[in-house]
Design an enzyme around this catalytic site. Structure first.
Site, mmCIF file in Angstrom:
data_model
loop_
_atom_site.group_PDB
_atom_site.id
_atom_site.type_symbol
_atom_site.label_atom_id
_atom_site.label_comp_id
_atom_site.label_asym_id
_atom_site.label_seq_id
_atom_site.Cartn_x
_atom_site.Cartn_y
_atom_site.Cartn_z
ATOM 1 N N HIS A 1 42.972 23.799 88.223
ATOM 2 C CA HIS A 1 41.627 23.248 88.063
ATOM 3 C C HIS A 1 40.965 22.913 89.404
ATOM 4 C CE1 HIS A 1 43.954 19.608 88.486
ATOM 5 N NE2 HIS A 1 44.252 19.501 87.215
ATOM 6 N N ASP B 1 42.132 23.471 81.078
ATOM 7 C CA ASP B 1 42.498 22.055 81.179
ATOM 8 C C ASP B 1 41.896 21.277 80.017
ATOM 9 O OD1 ASP B 1 43.722 19.748 82.154
ATOM 10 O OD2 ASP B 1 42.127 19.305 83.584
#
Length: 346
Positions: A177, A250
């Site tokens: 991420h 995520d």
């Protein structure tokens, strides 16, 4: 890939960073991912965390039991690195089909209190991972109180990632991420042992989204959304065609009342419309032709896994995600709830 102005057909994608929790809450969210993705890397930050091969296999079976009949979905399991995870467990994990271990700096994000306090403590375990071929997945933020929240990713590169790459040059690392121009540049310039995932929210939004019209807790995640200059750098990386960058949502479900709270927890839930939001981001950038590689090819290639053979189709059709979903006995408010999305999975 086949595409027209209003239709896009791509190889079935995978999600290389996913949280599904456990118990009845897990049973509420797994169907959303299974409807879009063939496989997903499952995060191990349960309470208590998944730290053994046996626990990973048991968790995998619980996830599979939540997949709706008629859907094909494979959870790819990971272990949670702690200061005390022994190298012998890495050997057992490899034999059990575990594909990676997750490095959370202690206190960096949700359920990370068991995380690593000093990288030197896990060097024998990292050596075993390099030898056995398990990937290292990193939440790339430092946790020092003297480092500004918005600077923690860049500091992680200098303080931890560069030394890790020096000491373990053939350990495959996924910088998860990523949120900054610095991270995108680092991964772009790194060798073939470094890759990165990018979330839909970091491609679509900058940090203004958290504060527009008041505090909007459902846009709060860690690493936090950054300035527009960083968002643009992420879009450039994702649409570059470089094989180092791949899809990782995520997606992190939390009960709405725990997000809408004085000390609300971090995490955006995107599994309900993930591929649609990625399509929107790539469409905005004029790069729909690059979506298939990012979503369906780069991840399995980096993990040395076969590409999927099935297809999915998206159409340019406005639709609105519901205000909430059931989440066990609670309610879950998804990202973009009540907003019109321009692409729809059919």
């Amino acid at each position: 890939m086949t595409a027209s102005t209003n239709t896009l057909t791509i190889t079935r994608p995978d999600d290389w960073h996913l949280h599904v929790r456990d118990g009845e809450a897990m049973r509420s969210v797994v169907p959303h991912t299974a409807a879009q993705f063939a496989r997903a890397i499952i995060m191990p930050n349960l309470k208590p965390p998944v730290t053994t091969a046996e626990q990973a296999l048991e968790y995998k079976q619980r996830i599979l039991s939540a997949v709706p009949e008629g859907m094909a979905f494979e959870p790819l399991m990971t272990l949670y690195l702690t200061d005390n995870l022994p190298p012998e467990e890495i050997v057992r994990a490899k034999a059990a089909g575990v594909v990676a271990c997750k490095l959370y700096p202690a206190g960096a994000t949700t359920n990370s209190d068991h995380g690593v306090t000093d990288l030197r403590k896990i060097y024998p375990t990292l050596e075993a991972m390099q030898r056995e071929g398990l990937l290292l997945l990193v939440h790339g933020e430092v946790t020092s109180s003297d480092i500004d929240l918005f600077d923690r990713e860049a500091a992680f590169i200098d303080q931890h990632l560069i030394p890790l790459r020096r000491d373990f040059p053939e350990l495959k690392i996924v910088f998860e991420h990523i949120t900054t121009r610095e991270a995108a540049q680092y991964v772009t310039e790194a060798d073939r042992f470094v890759g990165a995932t990018i979330t839909p929210q970091h491609l679509l939004f900058n940090r203004n989204a958290i504060f527009t019209g008041g505090i909007r807790p459902h846009y709060y995640c860690l690493p936090v959304l950054k300035r527009e200059t960083h968002r643009l750098a992420l879009v450039e990386a994702a649409t570059s065609g470089l094989p180092k960058f791949f899809l990782g949502t995520d997606s992190a479900p939390h009960a709405a009342h725990l997000k809408e709270h004085a000390t609300g927890c971090a995490g955006c839930y995107s599994a309900h419309a993930a591929i649609e939001m990625y399509a929107e981001a790539f469409d905005n950038a004029g790069a729909l032709d690059k979506l298939e590689a990012f979503a369906s090819f780069n991840g399995p290639d980096f993990y040395s896994l076969p590409r999927n053979t099935g297809k999915i189709t998206l159409v340019r059709e406005s639709w609105t995600p519901p205000d909430s979903f059931a989440f066990g006995e609670a309610q879950l408010k998804p990202l973009r709830s009540g907003e019109a999305l321009p692409w729809k999975l059919v």
